[in-house]
Write an enzyme that holds these catalytic residues in place. Structure first.
Site, PDB file in Angstrom:
ATOM      1  N   SER A 124       0.835  -1.206   0.000  1.00  0.00           N
ATOM      2  CA  SER A 124       0.000   0.000   0.000  1.00  0.00           C
ATOM      3  C   SER A 124       0.869   1.256   0.000  1.00  0.00           C
ATOM      4  O   SER A 124       1.648   1.470  -0.921  1.00  0.00           O
ATOM      5  CB  SER A 124      -0.956  -0.045   1.191  1.00  0.00           C
ATOM      6  N   ASP A 149      -9.554  -4.225  -5.526  1.00  0.00           N
ATOM      7  CA  ASP A 149      -8.962  -3.112  -4.789  1.00  0.00           C
ATOM      8  C   ASP A 149      -9.257  -1.799  -5.510  1.00  0.00           C
ATOM      9  O   ASP A 149      -9.049  -1.701  -6.724  1.00  0.00           O
ATOM     10  CB  ASP A 149      -7.451  -3.334  -4.690  1.00  0.00           C
ATOM     11  N   HIS A 206      -8.024  -5.126  -0.229  1.00  0.00           N
ATOM     12  CA  HIS A 206      -6.780  -4.395   0.017  1.00  0.00           C
ATOM     13  C   HIS A 206      -6.295  -4.733   1.426  1.00  0.00           C
ATOM     14  O   HIS A 206      -7.070  -4.791   2.367  1.00  0.00           O
ATOM     15  CB  HIS A 206      -7.066  -2.899  -0.103  1.00  0.00           C
TER      16      HIS A 206
END
Length: 802
Positions: free
Chosen positions: A470, A738, A768
């Site tokens: 991320s 995502d 995610h």
């Protein structure tokens, strides 16, 4: 005179394609079969979609006829109405999804990687249709039974009808993106006013239906109980946070007092929608950090792999020299982090499954720092393993605002065992207290320190991998870009899991999925980017002002003032400061303190060019601190880096990759003018269709047009080609569902178009952040194993025995 030679090409061109393929080379045959399989797959999916829709419509009409004949009762009337709605929405949605599916393959990285936001949106809608089809069959089979739970089935049908209605709206938005975007582009580019209008229209859509009974319907079934637990904990935590005004005193007990939200999905969905709309980034920071409290972290630690070394180190803010890769006889000075808060230590965590040479040395022990009640997890053994030839430098995710290496320690311990190499995880400073570029400076400093002192970490440093998820994936890319700009060693490869590569506020098909994503709602993404960019989110909701209380309002107003100090250009601010109220605060920082201004502060003093964006070019090196401003004579001039950074303005970056895409753009018609596009935003829906709107009132979403958001060190997708060509081999593992999937697809396409080595693997049906859920189910374990496989590939490690 026409000869046989001249007629042969015509005969060959008229031959069947399969015959030409048989006579061609092996690579040609392979390409042909790939295209044929892809075409067959698209046709099959469209047939499945049409068949599913027809079956659903038939069942809906059958149920409509049955319940309409049951008299004037309330339940019969509502059941008839819900099946009328299902029939209407299914018939309206099917052609829109068919159009998206017919062009979705144009946005894939390649035929082996069929993934992009358009595909994900179609898949999500098909999941909703499939659930309604299953429920409609159940109702048709059991509606006469005395055990038929009318109210329960009605509530579930109404919830999924609401979800289907909203998905139809998203499909129309996706079609609008297709008609307004340049060919081959997933992210919307052009007039920022159009982007603003599009996003402001989008955020008014009702979201609560996706957070109640329909929560996580698009994910694998094993994930849904976890998401339900998280949603109950979040709304309970939100209540306590609101009562405590500033969040002080909110503890883990808040997660276990949400009984009424557990038994009332509609109430939970409405409260979830209120929270994501009204509460600021400080709430999300507190909630995401709840796993780091002593009780929960201890439980996670007991359930994770046992390692020999887990030590928290504090790297002192001392400059050191690094050799240049072009000429090892020359060195460059690596300065400690300075932005915003001045020189300060950088915390890192060393994790190793085995105790290796150097890891219990006195020199390394001098860096060890205490981390509270939990003692060091170091078990000394008489024998020590030799230094590993590889090292993993890890950067954690958390939206740039939350979590530390402790949150990610469970899966990092598993990595240390599976890979057999030391792992150094960086605890960078978090926004909004430490906005960009503080995190980048600290991660780069820690990376360079690890390269220089790898022997202390139990590694020879022959192979080094940067890994992150991320926001950590974003920092992996930018740290590598900065290493190349410095001229020091770049990592041998990057493994980025579901990275964020585009932080500018814009629209893309995968971003539309944030309407229903319980982990990454669009408003939360916006607040995190706002905090990282150095701007606090302003809240225009009157209801939220009442919820904040006096202390909350003071906190909010202070945040707004800090935002204006950093971003505002402003005669108003200057006149305000002249009143003298803030003079003492500004004087509290000595002029001699070697503290670099933030990029956003520096932007206030940079002269603007004719278009008001030229100041960005001068910020990329100087204000990102590629040189120590207090000692420029000892640092070599990075003229090559400066040339790289200023060679292309972000506004002119071409997302399209390769000669084929470039020719497609050149042959495409001119972009629609602003009036046409603005009119298109308001007319995305066909006549008679009205999606459900948010019941929480109009929502304001910050849109950041400041140059800092377009900086390639903040949004690596916007980096010019010359910068991206300095990256090492990149391996991306993304999630099909995502909201940031398009970040991965477009970044991989840019690298592929530049001839850079890149792989993209996309896992299905997972949310995610699956790395933090690695122990939850078989699907998450397989996805985590894929990340380990990519790291193993970078480090040239042998495959584990089967």
């Amino acid at each position: 005179m026409e000869s046989a030679w001249e007629t042969r090409p015509q005969v060959a061109s008229e031959a069947p394609a399969s015959k030409r393929v048989r006579e061609g080379s092996k690579s040609e045959r392979r390409r042909w079969w790939r295209k044929a399989r892809a075409k067959a797959s698209r046709l099959l999916q469209r047939m499945d979609l049409r068949t599913m829709t027809q079956s659903l419509v038939t069942l809906a009409e059958d149920n409509m006829a049955f319940f309409s004949s049951q008299g004037p009762g309330e339940m019969a009337r509502r059941l008839t109405g819900v099946f009328v709605g299902i029939r209407e929405q299914a018939l309206g949605l099917e052609p829109a999804l068919g159009r998206l599916l017919s062009v979705a393959h144009l946005f894939d990285l390649d035929t082996e990687t069929p993934a992009n936001g358009y595909r994900s949106l179609v898949h999500t809608a098909r999941c909703c249709l499939a659930h309604l089809l299953h429920k409609s069959r159940y109702v048709a089979s059991n509606r006469r039974s005395i055990f038929f739970r009318t109210s329960h089935n009605l509530a579930e049908l109404e919830a999924y009808l609401a979800a289907l209605t909203q998905l139809r709206a998203l499909a129309y938005y996706a079609q609008h993106l297709l008609t307004t975007n340049q060919p081959g582009r997933l992210f919307f580019e052009g007039d920022e006013r159009v982007i603003a209008d599009f996003l402001q229209e989008y955020v008014t859509l009702h979201k609560g239906c996706f957070y109640g009974r329909c929560l996580g319907f698009q994910f694998t079934p094993a994930i849904r109980p976890f998401l339900q637990t998280i949603s109950i904990g979040l709304v309970s935590f939100g209540e306590h946070y609101k009562r405590n005004e500033t969040g002080i005193g909110v503890t883990a007990s808040s997660l276990f007092t949400g009984g009424r939200f557990a038994i009332d999905p509609e109430l939970r969905g409405a409260e979830f929608e209120r929270i994501i709309q009204n509460l600021d980034v400080h709430f999300w920071k507190a909630f995401w950090n709840i796993t780091e409290i002593q009780v929960l972290s201890s439980l996670a630690n007991m359930a994770s792999t046992t390692v020999r070394v887990s030590r928290l180190l504090s790297l002192p803010p001392v400059a050191f020299e690094m050799p240049l890769t072009s000429d090892p006889e020359l060195t460059v000075t690596i300065s400690p982090p300075l932005a915003h808060t001045g020189p300060g230590p950088v915390l890192v965590r060393l994790i190793s499954y085995d105790l290796r040479e150097g890891q219990n040395s006195k020199e390394l022990s001098s860096f060890v720092t205490s981390e509270g009640p939990r003692s060091l997890e170091l078990r000394l053994r008489p024998q020590q393993a030799p230094r590993s030839r590889a090292l993993v430098v890890h950067i954690h995710g958390g939206g740039f605002v939350a979590q530390t290496s402790k949150s990610h320690e469970p899966y990092l311990k598993s990595w240390a065992q599976e890979l057999g190499v030391p792992i150094l995880s960086i605890d960078y400073s978090l926004a909004p207290e430490a906005p960009f570029p503080r995190a980048l400076e600290e991660c780069f400093y820690a990376y360079c320190w690890a390269v220089k002192h790898c022997a202390l970490l139990g590694s020879t440093g022959e192979r080094i991998c940067l890994a992150g998820d991320s926001a950590g994936g974003n920092l992996c890319f930018t740290v590598s870009l900065r290493a190349a700009a410095y001229g020091v060693r770049v990592p041998d490869g990057i493994m980025a899991a579901y990275p964020a590569t585009m932080l500018q506020s814009t629209a893309s098909p995968s971003r539309l999925l944030s309407l229903m994503d319980p982990l990454l709602p669009l408003s939360v993404l916006s607040k995190c980017v706002s905090a990282y960019a150095g701007a606090e989110t302003e809240d225009h909701s009157d209801s939220d002002q009442k919820a904040l209380g006096v202390m909350g309002l003071v906190q909010r107003d202070t945040a707004l003032l800090l935002r204006d100090l950093r971003l505002g250009a402003s005669s108003w601010l200057n006149s305000f400061l002249e009143l003298g109220g803030q003079k003492s605060h500004l004087k509290s920082v000595p002029k001699t303190e070697p503290m670099r201004r933030s990029v956003s502060e520096a932007a206030l003093t940079q002269p603007e060019g004719p278009l008001g964006t030229n100041s960005l070019k001068s910020l990329k090196l100087h204000d990102l601190g590629l040189r120590n401003s207090s000692d420029t004579t000892d640092t070599p001039e990075l003229s090559l880096s400066a040339e790289i950074l200023s060679s292309s303005a972000p506004s002119t970056v071409n997302f399209l990759l390769g000669s084929e895409d470039e020719s497609e753009v050149s042959e495409a018609p001119e972009e629609l003018n602003s009036k046409d596009r603005l009119r298109g935003v308001g007319s995305a829906f066909p006549e008679g269709f009205h999606p459900r709107r948010c019941s929480q009132g109009a929502m304001w979403m910050p849109l950041y047009s400041a140059p800092i958001v377009k900086n390639p060190f903040m949004s690596p997708l916007l980096a010019p080609d010359s910068m991206l060509q300095t990256l090492p081999p990149v391996h991306i593992v993304a999630c099909a569902l995502d909201p940031m999937l398009d970040d991965s697809v477009m970044f991989a396409r840019r690298l592929r178009g530049l001839g850079q080595p890149v792989t993209l693997r996309v896992v299905e049906d997972l949310p995610h952040g699956f790395l933090s859920l690695a122990a939850l189910c078989r699907e998450t374990r397989q996805a985590a194993a894929l990340c380990v496989e990519r790291i193993r590939l970078i480090l040239n490690l042998p495959s584990p025995p089967v």
